[in-house]
Design a protein around this motif. Structure first.
Motif, PDB file in Angstrom:
ATOM      1  N   GLU A 320      -3.196   7.338 -10.910  1.00  0.00           N
ATOM      2  CA  GLU A 320      -1.916   7.984 -10.605  1.00  0.00           C
ATOM      3  C   GLU A 320      -2.065   8.922  -9.405  1.00  0.00           C
ATOM      4  O   GLU A 320      -1.213   8.951  -8.503  1.00  0.00           O
ATOM      5  N   CYS A 323      -2.206   7.066  -6.230  1.00  0.00           N
ATOM      6  CA  CYS A 323      -0.864   6.652  -5.781  1.00  0.00           C
ATOM      7  C   CYS A 323      -0.130   7.803  -5.094  1.00  0.00           C
ATOM      8  O   CYS A 323       0.546   7.613  -4.072  1.00  0.00           O
ATOM      9  N   SER A 326      -1.521   8.247  -1.667  1.00  0.00           N
ATOM     10  CA  SER A 326      -1.005   7.167  -0.820  1.00  0.00           C
ATOM     11  C   SER A 326       0.419   7.470  -0.363  1.00  0.00           C
ATOM     12  O   SER A 326       0.769   7.254   0.799  1.00  0.00           O
ATOM     13  N   ASN A 327       1.234   8.010  -1.254  1.00  0.00           N
ATOM     14  CA  ASN A 327       2.605   8.361  -0.868  1.00  0.00           C
ATOM     15  C   ASN A 327       2.626   9.432   0.218  1.00  0.00           C
ATOM     16  O   ASN A 327       3.488   9.417   1.105  1.00  0.00           O
ATOM     17  N   ILE A 336      -3.254  -2.586  -3.348  1.00  0.00           N
ATOM     18  CA  ILE A 336      -3.477  -2.055  -4.682  1.00  0.00           C
ATOM     19  C   ILE A 336      -4.372  -3.089  -5.381  1.00  0.00           C
ATOM     20  O   ILE A 336      -3.903  -4.084  -5.944  1.00  0.00           O
ATOM     21  N   TRP A 344       0.979  -0.291 -11.164  1.00  0.00           N
ATOM     22  CA  TRP A 344       0.954   0.821 -10.205  1.00  0.00           C
ATOM     23  C   TRP A 344       2.046   0.718  -9.150  1.00  0.00           C
ATOM     24  O   TRP A 344       2.437   1.721  -8.553  1.00  0.00           O
ATOM     25  N   LEU A 348       4.377   3.567  -6.108  1.00  0.00           N
ATOM     26  CA  LEU A 348       4.126   3.569  -4.662  1.00  0.00           C
ATOM     27  C   LEU A 348       5.456   3.612  -3.923  1.00  0.00           C
ATOM     28  O   LEU A 348       6.200   2.636  -3.918  1.00  0.00           O
TER      29      LEU A 348
END
Lengths: 434, 434
Positions: A320, A323, A326-327, A336, A344, A348
Motif C-alpha cells: 500500500e 502505491c 508511486s502516486n 505492478i 493494487w 494507483l
C-alpha cells in the motif's frame, strides 16, 4: 554499481526522496533565442529559409524543398528493403496498435446528442483534425515504433493529411523509419528537421503545408519550437526524460525486473528507473541480478550512468505504501509486478501506463501490446494522458433550442445576463420569448 | 455605423477576407518579463510574495494569506444576499450545465477495457484530477456564469479539491460571483488575482495548495502566467477575443440576428461578429435592424467600436459557400440560423459550438442550455475543443499481458527492439519467452 537504496522507514527518507524526484525542466535561454529567430525566419521567408537551415544543420544542399520530399515510392522501397522478420514485426505491431486505437475511437471518440424534456437537442460533434504534422527525430533516437505510435492514432481518427518530418543529416535515411511510415499510412514525408521543420509545419511554406497540430518527440530545439508555436497550432506534451517505476511483491523472477529497469535506463543517462518493494530480500536479489546482467548488455555505459545518477531501490513498509509513493511520483511507466495486480491497481491514481503482472514487461507495451507508448513524463501524468485518437480529434458543442425551450431558457439567460451587465445578451434571449 | 460589407463574388474578396481574419496573438515582452519575475518570486517566497503583490496591485493589506480566504460561510451569505430571481436563475443554469456534463461523463469519460484473443487485457483507466485551480477575473469581466462553466465540469469529473482565485481590488467582492461559487460546489476561494494567483496555484504556498491544472480566463498577465507554468501544471487554452459567426438563410427575423451579433460585440472592442448570407436583401434588413436597435443599448459604444473594427456582413453565392468560409475561420460560436439547420450542420467542420435554428441564440448557450461556454477562439477550433469533463480527467493505459500473450508479443517486441538498437528492451521481452 552505485545504485542508491532508500527505506521509507529511514529518518531522512523524505529528503532523499525529494532529491530523487528532482528534475528541472528549465529551458535554456540561448536555445530559446535561437529557436525564436529560426521560427521568425521560416515564417517570413518560407521555403528559402528551410533550405538554408537544412544545408547548415543537416549538411544537405538541394535546389528546392520539393527535392526534400520523400515519395511514397521511396517509402515502399524502404519497406521492401528491410528483412522479412522486421517487416512482419512492424506489420504485426501496427495491426495491434490499430486495433487498440480503433477500440478507443469506438468507446470515446464518436459524436453524441440527446433531446431534453423541452425538445432541445444537446450534444457534441466529434471530428478529425484536417491535417497533422509528426516530428520524427533522426540520428540516435530514430525509432520506427514512434512513427507507428504517432501516425496510427491520427489515421484511426480519420485525419486526411498526415505529414511527417524527419531530419536526414548528410542525407542518411533510416529504412526502418521510412518503412514504418509506409505501414502506418503517413501521407507525405519531408527530410527536414529541427526548429525549421516545426516552423514549416506551423506556418506553412510554399511547399510544406500548414498543419493543425504537431506531435512527436525531439531534442531541446524541437521542444522549444513546439512550445513557441503552441496556440498557432496544437501540440502534444513536451516530453521529459523517460521513467519506469516498478512495484514488486517479490514473486517475479528478479532477472525479469532487473532487465525491465535496464530497458528504461538504456534510453539515456537522464532516464529514471525506480523499484519499490516491501521485500528486502527481493530487492537484494534484483540488485544481484543487475550486477550479473549489466556487463552482458551493449548499452552498459548508458545504463550504469542512468541508474547511478537517477535510479533507486526503495524498501517500503507495505505494498500500500509503495502505491502511495508511486502516486506521488506519477510515473510515465508503472509496472505492478505482483501475483494479484488487480488488487493494487485501484490504489494507483496517477501513471501514464500501468503494466500489470509479471509477464507484462514495459517493452511489450512499448512496441506492440496496442496502447500508445507516447506517455506523460516528469509527473505530468497528474493531469495528462497517453497520446490517443482523442488527440487527433476535436469536439464542437451542438445546441438546437426548440421554440418551447427558448421560453424556459430565455428567462434564465435574461436574468443572468442583466446580472453581468450584458444587456444585448439579455435582449437576444428576450426577443425569442413569445 | 461603418460596418463593412464584403461579397465573395468581388475580385478583392480574398484580400479583404484575409484582413478581416487577421488577429495577432503576439505577446508583449514587457508583460512577459514582469510575469516571469512575479512567478519566480512567489515560487521562492510563497505567502510573503503573494501578500506583497496583493497589497500592491489590489490595494488589499492583510496580515496573512489565510485572511484572504473567503470562507464557505461567506459564500453562503453571498448566495443569501442576491435576489430570489438571480438565485433561481443561477440554480437553474447550474442544474442544466450539470446535467449536460453528467451526460458527457457517461458517454466519454469512463474507464474501459477488453481482452484480446490471447487473453491480454487492454484498456484505459479514467480518473479525475486530484486538485484544480479556477481563475476568475475581478473587475469589469467578473462573470458568475464563468464560475459555473469552469467549476461544474470539474465537480462532475469528481475533482475533490476545486480552488478558486479571484482578485478583489480594494476589497470589493462580487456577490453574484461568490454565489455562483457556492452553487457550483467550489471547495475553497482565495481573494488573490493576477500572475501571483497563478504562481500560487502552480507552485503552492504554505497557505494556498498546489493544483494539478489551472483553467479560466484572465487578462494579459494571467494568460502569460498560465503559458509560463504550462508543463508544471496543466492549463486550458489561452483565450483570444470572443467571436460569433452567423450563417443565415434569410428566414430568421432580422432583429434576432442583429441582437445576436450585438451580444458578441458588447464583450469588448476586439470581439468579432460576422454574418454570412446568400440573401442580399436579408443582409440589408439586418443592417437596418442594427442601425435601429444599436442606440437602445447601454453598451452602444463598445458594440459600435467592435463592429466597425472587426465586424462584417458577407454576401455569399450560396449556403454551401457560407459553410466553407465558416470552416476557414473556425469560429468560436457558430449560429446556423436557417429553417433546416440539420441540412447544413454536416458541412460545418470547425467550430467551438454550433447553434442550430432561429431560436438558438448564442446567449442561451452562454448561460444555461447546458454545454460549456468556454470555447476555442481565434481559429483554434481547428484543433481544440470546448472545456469539458475530459479536461478534469486523465487517462492511464491498462495492460495485462497473459503468459500466452507474452509468447506472441515477445517475438515482435524483440525484433523491433533489436532494430532500434535497444537490446535491454529485447532481452526483457525474451526473458518472458518459454
Amino acid at each position: 554499481m552505485k545504485l542508491r537504496q532508500l527505506s521509507t522507514a529511514a529518518a531522512d527518507f523524505d529528503a532523499e526522496f525529494e532529491r530523487l524526484r528532482h528534475w528541472s525542466a528549465e529551458t535554456d535561454a540561448a536555445i530559446e533565442a535561437r529557436v525564436a529567430g529560426i521560427l521568425a525566419d521560416v515564417r517570413q521567408r518560407g521555403d528559402a529559409a528551410v533550405l538554408e537551415y537544412t544545408a547548415r544543420f543537416d549538411r544537405m544542399t538541394v535546389g528546392s524543398v520539393a527535392a526534400l520530399e520523400i515519395t511514397q515510392a521511396e517509402l515502399q522501397a524502404a519497406l521492401a528493403s528491410i528483412t522479412p522478420g522486421q517487416r512482419s514485426a512492424l506489420e504485426a505491431a501496427a495491426k495491434r496498435v490499430r486495433a487498440y486505437h480503433a477500440r478507443q475511437l469506438e468507446v470515446c471518440g464518436l459524436s453524441w446528442s440527446y433531446r431534453d424534456d423541452d425538445g432541445n437537442l444537446l450534444g457534441q460533434k466529434v471530428t478529425p483534425l484536417d491535417r497533422v504534422g509528426i516530428y520524427v527525430p533522426g540520428g540516435k533516437a530514430a525509432y520506427p515504433s514512434s512513427v507507428l505510435m504517432n501516425a496510427i492514432p491520427a489515421h484511426v481518427a480519420g485525419v486526411q493529411d498526415i505529414i511527417m518530418v524527419v531530419p536526414t543529416p548528410d542525407g542518411a535515411r533510416n529504412p526502418l523509419v521510412l518503412a514504418a511510415a509506409a505501414v502506418a499510412g503517413v501521407h507525405r514525408v519531408f527530410a527536414v528537421g529541427g526548429a525549421q521543420a516545426v516552423a514549416a509545419l506551423a506556418y506553412g511554406t510554399a511547399t510544406i503545408p500548414r498543419v493543425d497540430k504537431i506531435t512527436g518527440p525531439g531534442n531541446a530545439y524541437v521542444a522549444s519550437a513546439k512550445k513557441h508555436v503552441f496556440g498557432q497550432v496544437g501540440i502534444d506534451m513536451i516530453a521529459g526524460p523517460s521513467e519506469i517505476l516498478v512495484i514488486a511483491d517479490g514473486t517475479t523472477p528478479p532477472d525479469w525486473v532487473a532487465m525491465d529497469l535496464f530497458s528504461q535506463a538504456e534510453h539515456d543517462e537522464l532516464a529514471q528507473s525506480i523499484l519499490l518493494s516491501p521485500d528486502a530480500a527481493f530487492l537484494a536479489a534484483v540488485r544481484a541480478s543487475m550486477e550479473r546482467l549489466l556487463p552482458t548488455l551493449p548499452r552498459e555505459a548508458v545504463i550504469r550512468a542512468s541508474l547511478e545518477g537517477r535510479g533507486a531501490l526503495i524498501l517500503t513498509r507495505s505494498m500500500e505504501e509503495a502505491c502511495e509513493i508511486s502516486n506521488a511520483i506519477a510515473p510515465e511507466h508503472l509496472e505492478i509486478s505482483a501475483e494479484q495486480p488487480q488488487r493494487w491497481e485501484p490504489l494507483l491514481r496517477h501513471a501514464g501506463a500501468i503494466f500489470m503482472g509479471a509477464y507484462t514487461s514495459e517493452s511489450l507495451g512499448d512496441y506492440c501490446a496496442g496502447p500508445n507508448h507516447v506517455l506523460p513524463t516528469a509527473g505530468t501524468a497528474r493531469f495528462s494522458s497517453p497520446l490517443g485518437v482523442y488527440d487527433f480529434q476535436k469536439r464542437s458543442s451542438l445546441i438546437e433550442v426548440s421554440a418551447q425551450g427558448a421560453q424556459s431558457l430565455g428567462g434564465i439567460a435574461s436574468e443572468l445576463a442583466h446580472g453581468e451587465g450584458l444587456q444585448a445578451h439579455a435582449r437576444a434571449a428576450e426577443l425569442r420569448l413569445r
